[in-house]
Structure formats: C-alpha cells, structure tokens
Design an enzyme around this catalytic site. Structure first.
Site, PDB file in Angstrom:
ATOM      1  N   ASP A 246      -7.202  -4.445   0.861  1.00 31.36           N
ATOM      2  CA  ASP A 246      -6.420  -3.283   0.458  1.00 31.36           C
ATOM      3  C   ASP A 246      -5.469  -3.864  -1.011  1.00 31.36           C
ATOM      4  OD1 ASP A 246      -6.825  -1.531   2.159  1.00 31.36           O
ATOM      5  OD2 ASP A 246      -4.909  -1.822   3.379  1.00 31.36           O
TER       6      ASP A 246
ATOM      7  N   LYS B 251      -6.156   1.220  -1.572  1.00 30.31           N
ATOM      8  CA  LYS B 251      -5.406   2.552  -1.126  1.00 30.31           C
ATOM      9  C   LYS B 251      -4.063   2.499  -1.508  1.00 30.31           C
ATOM     10  CE  LYS B 251      -7.146   4.523   2.256  1.00 30.31           C
ATOM     11  NZ  LYS B 251      -8.214   5.478   1.469  1.00 30.31           N
TER      12      LYS B 251
ATOM     13  N   MET C  66       6.459   4.696   1.718  1.00 29.17           N
ATOM     14  CA  MET C  66       5.928   5.634   0.799  1.00 29.17           C
ATOM     15  C   MET C  66       6.762   6.778   0.461  1.00 29.17           C
ATOM     16  SD  MET C  66       1.951   5.166   2.377  1.00 29.17           S
ATOM     17  CE  MET C  66       2.641   5.014   4.394  1.00 29.17           C
TER      18      MET C  66
END
Length: 259
Positions: free
Chosen positions: A42, A64, A181
């Site tokens: 990742d 991602k 996020m």
C-alpha cells in the site's frame, strides 16, 4: 499416462505495517515479510518496513489514497489470487491495521470465495499511534470512557456519516472521536459536530504520525478548518476530537518544564 499433480496453492497473509515507523512492526509481521515471495504494498507503508523483505521478493506497489490515482480494489484482489494460485507466498502489506479502514474485510471475503483462507497479522493503527506520539491516551477515567474510530471519507455515492448524531453520542457517553481520512471534509465534519459539541472542544491533528516528517496542530473544534489551513496540514492525517487532547497540552508543558 498419468497427469501431473496440480501445483500446490500458495498462501496469502494480510499484514499490518503499522503507522510508518518500522520499529513498531510486530515480530509476526516481520516474519511474514521475510518469508514472502510476492509483496503487494500500500501507499502508506513506511519505506523502512520493506528492508525486511528478502532480496528476491517480487514487490508491487498498489497504492490507495483518497484523491490520488490508485490501483482498483478488484485488481489488487486479482493479483493476490493469481500469485497464490501460482504457488507464491503472498503478503498484502497494508498501512496501520488491515481490519481498520484497510479494506482487509473485502480482501478476506474475496480470497475465501476463491477457496483460499488467508492469515491476518494485526498492526498498530495510526489513530492510536498518533496520540501516543504526543504523549496522550485515547481513553482516560476522567476524560473519556470510550473511543470511536470513524472514517471521514465515506464510500463514493454512499450515505455520508451523520456527524451531528455522532457528536451527540460523543457528548452524552464521553467518547473520543478518532477520525481517519477527514482532512478534505474538515469543514463538513466541524459543522456537524458543532451541533452537539461546544466550539471549545479540543482537537489534535497529526500528519504522518511516527515518521520523521510528522507534524501536528492543537486547536479547537470551532477553529478547526482555519487552523488546518494556517498550519498547512494535509493528508495523510488523523484528527482526534475530545478532552483527551488536554493530555497532549499537559505532556507538552511537562516536556517544556523538564527541558
């Protein structure tokens, strides 16, 4: 003439690489990385983590990150399946913990449908490591009776989180909110939470937690978007909302007195 036996199916391990600092890897994670012939990595995995990979391991980056070009989830799952069916020892290396906003659940389900039972190795999630790096806890007998991990980046075209209701729960039950996020949605998050929480509610924002480039900002819910802009903080970052952030200020004051 007898047919050759089918090639043995390999194995797949979902490994949590932790928040970035390679010293925070678990022993089980290190062993899995060292044994892997194929590693799918990742975007948020710390560079030092891959120092444990063997020299002949085939490493593929499948980054991602919200708002950036990324490898489709279906493609990642297909890469895991193809490598496992070819007899490889596959490690899917994910930042933080695979089962906390890491799509680990989706990947496990995909592998099981294909008849492959994966192993999952937990990692330290960035929401915990971020506050620890500032010398403060997420729970405290006098300040927070529980903690909620929540994403500020809902699924595309999916229902958004009801921040007002979440704020009510945090207020009534004395909960710490740890928001992953959420930087790009800070104004929307602030507006929802202010319907239930006072503007003076402490907030800590920690960018690139545990890495040498870590930066942080201590503010209040009422000043959150303005302070983010003033500090120049962006993703990847963790937002922590609640009175436990008072412990950060106390830790900083103690450190200043001891200096």
């Amino acid at each position: 003439m007898s047919k050759a036996p089918p090639a043995p199916t390999g194995r797949v391990t979902l490994v949590g690489a932790g928040p970035g600092d390679p010293d925070l890897l678990t022993l089980k994670a290190v062993k899995a990385i060292q044994a892997a012939s194929v590693i799918l990595v990742d975007d948020l995995v710390g560079e030092g983590v891959l120092a444990h990979a063997r020299p002949d391991a085939r490493i593929t980056y499948v980054g991602k990150r919200g708002g950036c070009k990324s490898t489709p989830q279906a493609t990642i799952e297909q890469l895991m399946l193809e490598a496992a069916r070819a007899g490889e020892n596959v490690v899917r290396l994910k930042g933080g913990d695979p089962f906390i906003f890491g799509r680990g659940g989706e990947e496990v389900e995909s592998l099981r449908r294909a008849g492959i039972e994966p192993v999952v190795v937990n990692g330290i999630t960035s929401g915990l490591a971020a506050m620890t790096s500032l010398g403060a806890p997420l729970t405290h007998r006098d300040r927070a009776h529980g903690v909620v991990f929540v994403t500020g980046h809902p699924q595309k075209d999916g229902p958004g989180l009801d921040w007002a209701r979440l704020g009510e729960s945090a207020h009534d039950l004395r909960l710490t909110l740890v928001i992953y996020m959420g930087i790009s949605s800070a104004a929307r998050i602030q507006a929802g939470l202010l319907s239930a929480l006072p503007a003076s509610t402490p907030v800590a924002v920690i960018q690139r937690a545990t890495l040498p480039a870590q930066r942080q900002c201590l503010t209040t819910l009422g000043e959150l978007p303005d302070r983010l802009a003033a500090c120049g903080l962006g993703s990847p970052a963790i937002m922590v909302v609640g009175d436990v952030v008072l412990g950060v200020r106390a830790a900083l004051q103690d450190a200043a007195l001891a200096a």
